[in-house]
Design a protein around this motif. Structure first.
Motif, PDB file in Angstrom:
ATOM      1  N   VAL A 402      26.149  81.687   8.609  1.00 14.07           N
ATOM      2  CA  VAL A 402      27.282  81.278   7.783  1.00 14.07           C
ATOM      3  C   VAL A 402      28.002  82.505   7.230  1.00 14.07           C
ATOM      4  CG1 VAL A 402      27.981  79.972   5.737  1.00 14.07           C
ATOM      5  CG2 VAL A 402      26.140  79.112   7.200  1.00 14.07           C
ATOM      6  N   ILE A 403      27.231  83.514   6.790  1.00  7.91           N
ATOM      7  CA  ILE A 403      27.833  84.748   6.283  1.00  7.91           C
ATOM      8  C   ILE A 403      28.630  85.438   7.394  1.00  7.91           C
ATOM      9  CG2 ILE A 403      27.370  87.035   5.349  1.00  7.91           C
ATOM     10  CD1 ILE A 403      26.953  84.813   3.352  1.00  7.91           C
ATOM     11  N   ALA A 404      28.077  85.458   8.605  1.00  8.25           N
ATOM     12  CA  ALA A 404      28.798  86.055   9.737  1.00  8.25           C
ATOM     13  C   ALA A 404      30.106  85.311   9.985  1.00  8.25           C
ATOM     14  CB  ALA A 404      27.920  86.030  10.983  1.00  8.25           C
ATOM     15  N   PHE A 405      30.087  83.994   9.845  1.00  7.83           N
ATOM     16  CA  PHE A 405      31.291  83.185  10.009  1.00  7.83           C
ATOM     17  C   PHE A 405      32.336  83.545   8.951  1.00  7.83           C
ATOM     18  CE2 PHE A 405      33.425  79.272   8.463  1.00  7.83           C
ATOM     19  CZ  PHE A 405      34.265  79.043   9.545  1.00  7.83           C
ATOM     20  N   ILE A 406      31.902  83.744   7.714  1.00  7.82           N
ATOM     21  CA  ILE A 406      32.830  84.112   6.634  1.00  7.82           C
ATOM     22  C   ILE A 406      33.438  85.483   6.907  1.00  7.82           C
ATOM     23  CG2 ILE A 406      33.020  84.634   4.176  1.00  7.82           C
ATOM     24  CD1 ILE A 406      30.793  82.599   3.685  1.00  7.82           C
ATOM     25  N   LEU A 407      32.621  86.423   7.351  1.00  5.92           N
ATOM     26  CA  LEU A 407      33.123  87.758   7.670  1.00  5.92           C
ATOM     27  C   LEU A 407      34.168  87.700   8.783  1.00  5.92           C
ATOM     28  CD1 LEU A 407      29.839  89.875   7.534  1.00  5.92           C
ATOM     29  CD2 LEU A 407      31.870  90.210   6.108  1.00  5.92           C
ATOM     30  N   LEU A 408      33.884  86.915   9.814  1.00 10.84           N
ATOM     31  CA  LEU A 408      34.845  86.771  10.907  1.00 10.84           C
ATOM     32  C   LEU A 408      36.151  86.182  10.393  1.00 10.84           C
ATOM     33  CD1 LEU A 408      35.611  86.808  13.906  1.00 10.84           C
ATOM     34  CD2 LEU A 408      34.515  84.558  14.133  1.00 10.84           C
ATOM     35  N   THR A 409      36.055  85.181   9.530  1.00 10.25           N
ATOM     36  CA  THR A 409      37.252  84.569   8.954  1.00 10.25           C
ATOM     37  C   THR A 409      38.062  85.590   8.163  1.00 10.25           C
ATOM     38  OG1 THR A 409      36.108  82.439   8.782  1.00 10.25           O
ATOM     39  CG2 THR A 409      38.104  82.714   7.480  1.00 10.25           C
ATOM     40  N   SER A 410      37.378  86.417   7.377  1.00  6.84           N
ATOM     41  CA  SER A 410      38.071  87.418   6.563  1.00  6.84           C
ATOM     42  C   SER A 410      38.815  88.422   7.425  1.00  6.84           C
ATOM     43  CB  SER A 410      37.073  88.147   5.661  1.00  6.84           C
ATOM     44  OG  SER A 410      36.469  87.255   4.746  1.00  6.84           O
ATOM     45  N   VAL A 411      38.201  88.811   8.536  1.00  9.78           N
ATOM     46  CA  VAL A 411      38.856  89.767   9.436  1.00  9.78           C
ATOM     47  C   VAL A 411      40.061  89.116  10.112  1.00  9.78           C
ATOM     48  CG1 VAL A 411      38.577  91.138  11.532  1.00  9.78           C
ATOM     49  CG2 VAL A 411      36.767  91.117   9.810  1.00  9.78           C
ATOM     50  N   SER A 421      46.803  77.175  10.578  1.00  7.30           N
ATOM     51  CA  SER A 421      46.664  77.645  11.959  1.00  7.30           C
ATOM     52  C   SER A 421      45.259  78.173  12.214  1.00  7.30           C
ATOM     53  CB  SER A 421      47.685  78.752  12.247  1.00  7.30           C
ATOM     54  OG  SER A 421      49.003  78.280  12.115  1.00  7.30           O
ATOM     55  N   MET A 422      44.768  79.001  11.290  1.00 12.42           N
ATOM     56  CA  MET A 422      43.455  79.608  11.517  1.00 12.42           C
ATOM     57  C   MET A 422      42.348  78.556  11.433  1.00 12.42           C
ATOM     58  SD  MET A 422      41.928  83.173  10.129  1.00 12.42           S
ATOM     59  CE  MET A 422      41.732  82.748   8.403  1.00 12.42           C
ATOM     60  N   TRP A 423      42.461  77.604  10.493  1.00 14.54           N
ATOM     61  CA  TRP A 423      41.422  76.590  10.403  1.00 14.54           C
ATOM     62  C   TRP A 423      41.448  75.669  11.620  1.00 14.54           C
ATOM     63  CZ3 TRP A 423      36.871  75.886   9.433  1.00 14.54           C
ATOM     64  CH2 TRP A 423      36.287  74.658   9.128  1.00 14.54           C
ATOM     65  N   THR A 424      42.634  75.382  12.144  1.00 17.56           N
ATOM     66  CA  THR A 424      42.710  74.601  13.380  1.00 17.56           C
ATOM     67  C   THR A 424      41.959  75.299  14.497  1.00 17.56           C
ATOM     68  OG1 THR A 424      44.851  73.659  12.771  1.00 17.56           O
ATOM     69  CG2 THR A 424      44.268  73.600  15.099  1.00 17.56           C
ATOM     70  N   LEU A 425      42.183  76.586  14.632  1.00 17.81           N
ATOM     71  CA  LEU A 425      41.530  77.363  15.679  1.00 17.81           C
ATOM     72  C   LEU A 425      40.027  77.441  15.457  1.00 17.81           C
ATOM     73  CD1 LEU A 425      41.628  79.259  18.119  1.00 17.81           C
ATOM     74  CD2 LEU A 425      42.155  81.125  16.549  1.00 17.81           C
ATOM     75  N   PHE A 448      34.750  78.486   5.092  1.00 20.49           N
ATOM     76  CA  PHE A 448      36.023  79.004   5.598  1.00 20.49           C
ATOM     77  C   PHE A 448      36.954  79.375   4.450  1.00 20.49           C
ATOM     78  CE2 PHE A 448      40.478  78.046   6.534  1.00 20.49           C
ATOM     79  CZ  PHE A 448      40.724  78.945   7.556  1.00 20.49           C
ATOM     80  N   ARG A 449      36.965  78.574   3.392  1.00 19.17           N
ATOM     81  CA  ARG A 449      37.837  78.852   2.252  1.00 19.17           C
ATOM     82  C   ARG A 449      37.587  80.252   1.690  1.00 19.17           C
ATOM     83  NH1 ARG A 449      40.184  74.433  -0.550  1.00 19.17           N
ATOM     84  NH2 ARG A 449      39.695  72.396   0.302  1.00 19.17           N
ATOM     85  N   VAL A 450      36.332  80.673   1.667  1.00 18.63           N
ATOM     86  CA  VAL A 450      35.989  81.978   1.110  1.00 18.63           C
ATOM     87  C   VAL A 450      36.667  83.092   1.909  1.00 18.63           C
ATOM     88  CG1 VAL A 450      34.118  83.559   0.545  1.00 18.63           C
ATOM     89  CG2 VAL A 450      33.792  81.085   0.275  1.00 18.63           C
TER      90      VAL A 450
END
Length: 523
Positions: A402-411, A421-425, A448-450
C-alpha cells in the motif's frame, strides 16, 4: 560573486526544470486517455486472437479476454458509445452536487463563510484559520486556488502579519490537502463513482463505495492537516519570509512598493452577515429535518434489518442530502444579498457552475469509454491477477504494498494533475489488484487520496502555480517557479508523512474509513 555564478540555476531549479520539461511532453488528459484507449484496443485484440483467459479467484469460470478490433468488439463499441458515456458513474453523482455547490458559490455564500472564518479569527490564530479554510476550501473545487490565497493575504496584512505567508499558506493548504475535507464534496462523489465502475466485474467487490466511504478517514486527515498547515505557516513560512526580507507591500504601477491602504477589510457587511446568519439557520433546519426523517422508527431510509449499514436507502441518498444542504442555504443567502432575485437566476447560476466544469464533461466522455473497454474486455482482471501473483511472489502483499502504491501515486501526481484522470487510470489496475489481495476498494481509494494531493503544489504542471506566481510577483518581481517550490516543500513532506501515519493507524487498528467501509473485504 560573478554575474554568471549568480544567475546559474541551482540543483533544485535544474531538477524542477527537468520535471517541467518531461511533464510538458505528456499530452493533455483527453488525448492521453484516447491514446491509452487505442493501446488497450490493440493489446486486447492480440490477447483475444491468442485465446488468452484468466481465472479470477472466487469466480466459477475463467474470464475470456475479448478484443476491440474483432467483430464482437466493434459492434460492442458502436452500440454502446453513448451508454459508455452516460453510464460513467461519476456523472450521476458529480453533476447534481456541482449544481448545488454552484448555487452556494455563485450566490456568494461560500465566499462569505470564508470571510467570516478569517474575520473572526484573532491574530495568533490566523495561520490555523488559513489552514482550515484551505483544506475545507476544496468544496469549491478549483476555485479555491484562486479565491483563498489573495483573501488570506488580505487578512494577514490587516492583522499586521506578513501577507505573503497568507498567500502561500492558503495555496499550500488548499492544494496539499485537496483530496480531503470535513464536508462531503463533489470529489468524494467523483472518486466513488470511478471506484464503483471498476469493481462491477469483480467476483467479490467488497462493500459498496459511496461518497461517504472515506468520511471518517477524511475527518481525521482534515483535522491533522489543518493543524500542520497552521503550524508551518506560523513557525516556518512566515519567519523565513521575514528573514529573507520579502516585502509586505504590493508593487504600485511605478514599480515601487506601495504603502498599505489605510483600511483593509475582510469582514462582512451587515447585509452579508444577516444573509449568512439566516442561511445557516435554514441549513440547520434542513439538516434537522433529514435527521428526524431517518431516525424515526420504521423510517423508509433504513435497510430491511432496521439499520443503515452496510447498505440502506440513506447511504444511497447522500447526493440528495448534499444537494439540499448546499442549494437551500445558497438560495436563502442569494435572496437576501440580491445575487438571486428571481426564479430565472437559479438555473443561471447552476448553468455557470456547469460551464466551469465543461472540461470535465468532455474528459468524462473518453474516461467512460476507457473504463467500459477495460471492464468489457476482461484485461483489467488479467492485469489484476498477474499483478497480485507478482506481488505475492516477491512477498509484497501487506501494508508495504500500500505504501508503494502511495509513493507511485505521488510521483505520477507530478505529471498528471487531474485527480479524476489519474484515479481512472490507477483504479482500473490497482482496485482489482488489491481486491484480490483482500483489501476493500474504499481503502485503496483512501490510500490514493494521500498520494494524489500532497505533491501537486510542487509541480510546475499545476496551472494554478502560474496563477500563484503572478500573485507573488506583486510582492517579489523576481520570484520564479523555483521560489514557489522551495516555499511549498515545507508543507509537502509533513503533509505526506502525517497523512500516511493516519492511514497507518486506520490500517493497524482496523478502523472503518467510512460508514460500512473497512480495510479488508469480508469473505
Amino acid at each position: 560573486m560573478s554575474s554568471t555564478a549568480a544567475t546559474r540555476p541551482g540543483l533544485a531549479d535544474r531538477f524542477l526544470t527537468g520535471v517541467e520539461r518531461v511533464g510538458n511532453k505528456l499530452p493533455d488528459p483527453f488525448m492521453l486517455f484516447l491514446i491509452l484507449f487505442g493501446i488497450t484496443a490493440v493489446v486486447t485484440t492480440g490477447m483475444a486472437l491468442a485465446d488468452v483467459t484468466v481465472q479470477v479467484p472466487g469466480a466459477e469460470e475463467s474470464t475470456v479476454i475479448k478484443g476491440l478490433f474483432t467483430g464482437e468488439g466493434l459492434t460492442w463499441l458502436t452500440e454502446n458509445l453513448g451508454a459508455n458515456y452516460l453510464g460513467f458513474p461519476p456523472l450521476a453523482t458529480v453533476l447534481p452536487i456541482l449544481l448545488a455547490v454552484g448555487v452556494a458559490e455563485k450566490s456568494g455564500l461560500l465566499g462569505a463563510l470564508i470571510r467570516r472564518v478569517f474575520g473572526s479569527a484573532p491574530r495568533w490564530a490566523l495561520p490555523y484559520a488559513v489552514g482550515f479554510v484551505g483544506v475545507v476550501g476544496s468544496v469549491m473545487s478549483d476555485s479555491a486556488f484562486v479565491i483563498i490565497p489573495p483573501l488570506a493575504a488580505l487578512v494577514f496584512k490587516a492583522a499586521g502579519r506578513h501577507p505573503v505567508a497568507g498567500l502561500l499558506g492558503g495555496f499550500a493548504a488548499a492544494g496539499a490537502g485537496y483530496s480531503t475535507n470535513l464536508l462531503v464534496t463533489s470529489l468524494d462523489a467523483l472518486f466513488a463513482g470511478i471506484t464503483t465502475a471498476v469493481t462491477e466485474n469483480l467476483p467479490n467487490p467488497g462493500s459498496p463505495v459511496t461518497p461517504l466511504s472515506n468520511y471518517y478517514f477524511n475527518i481525521a486527515s482534515s483535522v491533522v492537516l489543518i493543524l500542520i498547515a497552521g503550524f508551518i505557516i506560523d513557525k516556518v513560512l512566515e519567519p523565513r519570509l521575514s528573514r529573507q526580507n520579502v516585502p509586505v507591500d504590493e508593487l504600485a504601477e511605478d514599480g515601487e512598493h506601495a504603502s498599505a491602504p489605510a483600511v483593509l477589510k475582510a469582514e462582512l457587511e451587515p447585509q452579508e452577515a444577516r444573509a449568512l446568519r439566516w442561511s445557516m439557520i435554514v441549513g440547520a433546519a434542513v439538516a434537522l429535518a433529514v435527521l428526524v426523517a431517518v431516525i424515526i422508527p420504521d423510517s423508509p431510509w433504513r435497510n430491511e434489518a432496521g439499520g443503515f449499514l452496510p447498505r440502506s436507502p440513506l447511504l444511497s441518498s447522500i447526493v440528495f442530502i448534499v444537494f439540499l444542504l448546499f442549494t437551500i442555504p445558497g438560495l436563502v443567502y442569494g435572496r437576501i444579498v440580491g445575487t438571486i432575485t428571481t426564479g430565472r437566476d437559479v438555473p443561471r447560476v447552476m448553468g455557470e457552475a456547469i460551464r466551469d466544469m465543461a472540461g470535465f464533461l468532455v474528459l468524462a466522455f473518453i474516461l467512460g469509454q476507457f473504463i467500459a473497454l477495460f471492464n468489457w474486455s476482461g484485461i483489467g482482471s488479467w492485469i489484476a491477477v498477474a499483478g497480485a501473483s507478482g506481488l505475492e511472489a516477491i512477498g509484497l502483499t501487506g501494508y508495504p504494498a500500500v505504501i508503494a502504491f502511495i509513493l507511485l501515486t505521488s510521483v505520477l501526481n507530478l505529471f498528471i494533475i487531474s485527480g479524476s484522470s489519474m484515479w481512472t487510470l490507477m483504479a482500473s489496475v490497482f482496485v482489482p489488484l488489491f481486491a484480490l489481495l483482500g483489501y476493500e476498494p474504499a481503502f485503496i481509494q483512501g490510500a490514493f487520496r494521500v498520494g494524489d494531493s500532497a505533491t501537486q503544489v510542487i509541480t510546475p504542471l499545476n496551472p494554478y502555480m502560474i496563477v500563484l506566481l503572478t500573485m507573488l510577483r506583486k510582492y517579489e518581481p523576481e520570484a520564479g517557479l523555483g521560489t514557489l517550490m522551495a516555499r511549498m516543500l515545507p508543507f509537502v513532506v509533513p503533509f505526506w508523512l502525517a497523512w500516511v501515519a493516519i492511514l497507518t493507524v486506520f490500517f493497524y487498528l482496523d478502523l472503518p474509513l467510512g460508514p460500512g467501509n473497512g480495510i479488508f473485504i469480508q469473505q
